[in-house]
Scaffold this motif. Structure first.
Motif, mmCIF file in Angstrom:
data_model
loop_
_atom_site.group_PDB
_atom_site.id
_atom_site.type_symbol
_atom_site.label_atom_id
_atom_site.label_comp_id
_atom_site.label_asym_id
_atom_site.label_seq_id
_atom_site.Cartn_x
_atom_site.Cartn_y
_atom_site.Cartn_z
ATOM 1 N N UNK A 19 0.837 -1.199 0.000
ATOM 2 C CA UNK A 19 0.000 0.000 0.000
ATOM 3 C C UNK A 19 0.876 1.254 0.000
ATOM 4 N N UNK A 20 1.963 1.224 0.760
ATOM 5 C CA UNK A 20 2.878 2.374 0.795
ATOM 6 C C UNK A 20 3.566 2.567 -0.556
ATOM 7 N N UNK A 21 3.926 1.470 -1.203
ATOM 8 C CA UNK A 21 4.530 1.541 -2.537
ATOM 9 C C UNK A 21 3.563 2.214 -3.510
ATOM 10 N N UNK A 22 2.290 1.867 -3.432
ATOM 11 C CA UNK A 22 1.300 2.458 -4.333
ATOM 12 C C UNK A 22 1.099 3.935 -4.055
ATOM 13 N N UNK A 23 1.118 4.322 -2.785
ATOM 14 C CA UNK A 23 1.005 5.747 -2.454
ATOM 15 C C UNK A 23 2.200 6.520 -2.996
ATOM 16 N N UNK A 24 3.379 5.980 -2.816
ATOM 17 C CA UNK A 24 4.582 6.646 -3.318
ATOM 18 C C UNK A 24 4.569 6.704 -4.843
ATOM 19 N N UNK A 25 4.121 5.630 -5.468
ATOM 20 C CA UNK A 25 4.030 5.599 -6.925
ATOM 21 C C UNK A 25 3.106 6.709 -7.426
ATOM 22 N N UNK A 26 1.969 6.854 -6.793
ATOM 23 C CA UNK A 26 1.018 7.919 -7.153
ATOM 24 C C UNK A 26 1.667 9.286 -6.962
ATOM 25 N N UNK A 27 2.294 9.482 -5.825
ATOM 26 C CA UNK A 27 2.924 10.772 -5.507
ATOM 27 C C UNK A 27 4.008 11.143 -6.520
ATOM 28 N N UNK A 28 4.727 10.152 -7.027
ATOM 29 C CA UNK A 28 5.850 10.418 -7.929
ATOM 30 C C UNK A 28 5.408 10.926 -9.303
ATOM 31 N N UNK A 29 4.123 10.851 -9.603
ATOM 32 C CA UNK A 29 3.618 11.357 -10.876
ATOM 33 C C UNK A 29 3.261 12.832 -10.671
ATOM 34 N N UNK A 30 4.047 13.734 -11.272
ATOM 35 C CA UNK A 30 3.856 15.180 -11.018
ATOM 36 C C UNK A 30 2.427 15.674 -11.229
ATOM 37 N N UNK A 42 1.434 15.305 1.015
ATOM 38 C CA UNK A 42 0.549 14.441 0.242
ATOM 39 C C UNK A 42 -0.147 13.426 1.149
ATOM 40 N N UNK A 43 0.608 12.803 2.058
ATOM 41 C CA UNK A 43 -0.003 11.819 2.962
ATOM 42 C C UNK A 43 -1.081 12.463 3.826
ATOM 43 N N UNK A 44 -0.856 13.704 4.234
ATOM 44 C CA UNK A 44 -1.862 14.416 5.010
ATOM 45 C C UNK A 44 -3.103 14.665 4.153
ATOM 46 N N UNK A 45 -2.903 15.078 2.909
ATOM 47 C CA UNK A 45 -4.027 15.288 1.986
ATOM 48 C C UNK A 45 -4.751 13.969 1.729
ATOM 49 N N UNK A 46 -3.998 12.903 1.547
ATOM 50 C CA UNK A 46 -4.588 11.587 1.320
ATOM 51 C C UNK A 46 -5.456 11.165 2.506
ATOM 52 N N UNK A 47 -4.981 11.405 3.704
ATOM 53 C CA UNK A 47 -5.728 10.990 4.898
ATOM 54 C C UNK A 47 -7.083 11.703 5.011
ATOM 55 N N UNK A 48 -7.210 12.850 4.354
ATOM 56 C CA UNK A 48 -8.459 13.618 4.408
ATOM 57 C C UNK A 48 -9.421 13.265 3.280
ATOM 58 N N UNK A 49 -8.974 12.432 2.347
ATOM 59 C CA UNK A 49 -9.826 12.030 1.226
ATOM 60 C C UNK A 49 -10.889 11.053 1.709
ATOM 61 N N UNK A 50 -12.008 10.995 0.971
ATOM 62 C CA UNK A 50 -12.998 9.964 1.298
ATOM 63 C C UNK A 50 -12.522 8.637 0.705
ATOM 64 N N UNK A 51 -13.188 7.562 1.080
ATOM 65 C CA UNK A 51 -12.740 6.229 0.670
ATOM 66 C C UNK A 51 -12.706 6.048 -0.847
ATOM 67 N N UNK A 52 -13.664 6.632 -1.538
ATOM 68 C CA UNK A 52 -13.690 6.510 -3.002
ATOM 69 C C UNK A 52 -12.452 7.166 -3.625
ATOM 70 N N UNK A 53 -12.090 8.347 -3.124
ATOM 71 C CA UNK A 53 -10.901 9.035 -3.635
ATOM 72 C C UNK A 53 -9.635 8.237 -3.310
#
Length: 118
Positions: A19-30, A42-53
């Motif tokens: 799961x962490x690899x996928x988050x980092x992979x997403x983040x690495x795309x400008x 980004x992780x802080x923004x991700x934590x505030x997203x709803x489950x669908x996002x």
């Protein structure tokens, strides 16, 4: 539906890592960063997203990450096929591409919703 209670042991730790690899992979795309956002921002923004996002983030991350077979197995072993059989080396190949990414995103969502000690 994925039962977070079943995510444990060495495979659970491997699923968390994936799961962490996928988050980092997403983040690495400008395209998906907000300005000069740091990874922690980004992780802080991700934590505030709803489950669908969050699931969308995992799906996108999974399409770009170079997941190894053991990483895929570590995640998918927490899902079951229509007969109630957990996915593993023998039956992962039966998944359609959409179902594959859907399951990965569902399981990763369950993984990140587990409260860790740090």
């Amino acid at each position: 539906m994925i039962d977070a209670e079943e995510i444990k042991g060495i495979k659970g730790a491997a699923a968390f890592h994936t799961a962490q690899v996928l988050l980092l992979s997403y983040y690495m795309i400008p395209t998906f960063r907000e300005g000069k956002e740091t990874y922690l921002e980004f992780l802080d923004r991700f934590s505030k997203m709803d489950d669908e996002e969050k699931q969308r983030v995992f799906k996108i991350g999974a399409t770009f990450a170079d997941l190894k077979p053991n990483e895929v197995e570590a995640v998918l072993c927490f899902a079951k096929d229509k007969n109630g059989v957990p996915y593993g080396k023998c039956n992962i190949g039966t998944l359609g591409i959409n179902e594959f990414y859907e399951l990965i995103s569902e399981i990763c969502l369950a993984v990140v919703n587990i409260k860790l000690f740090f």
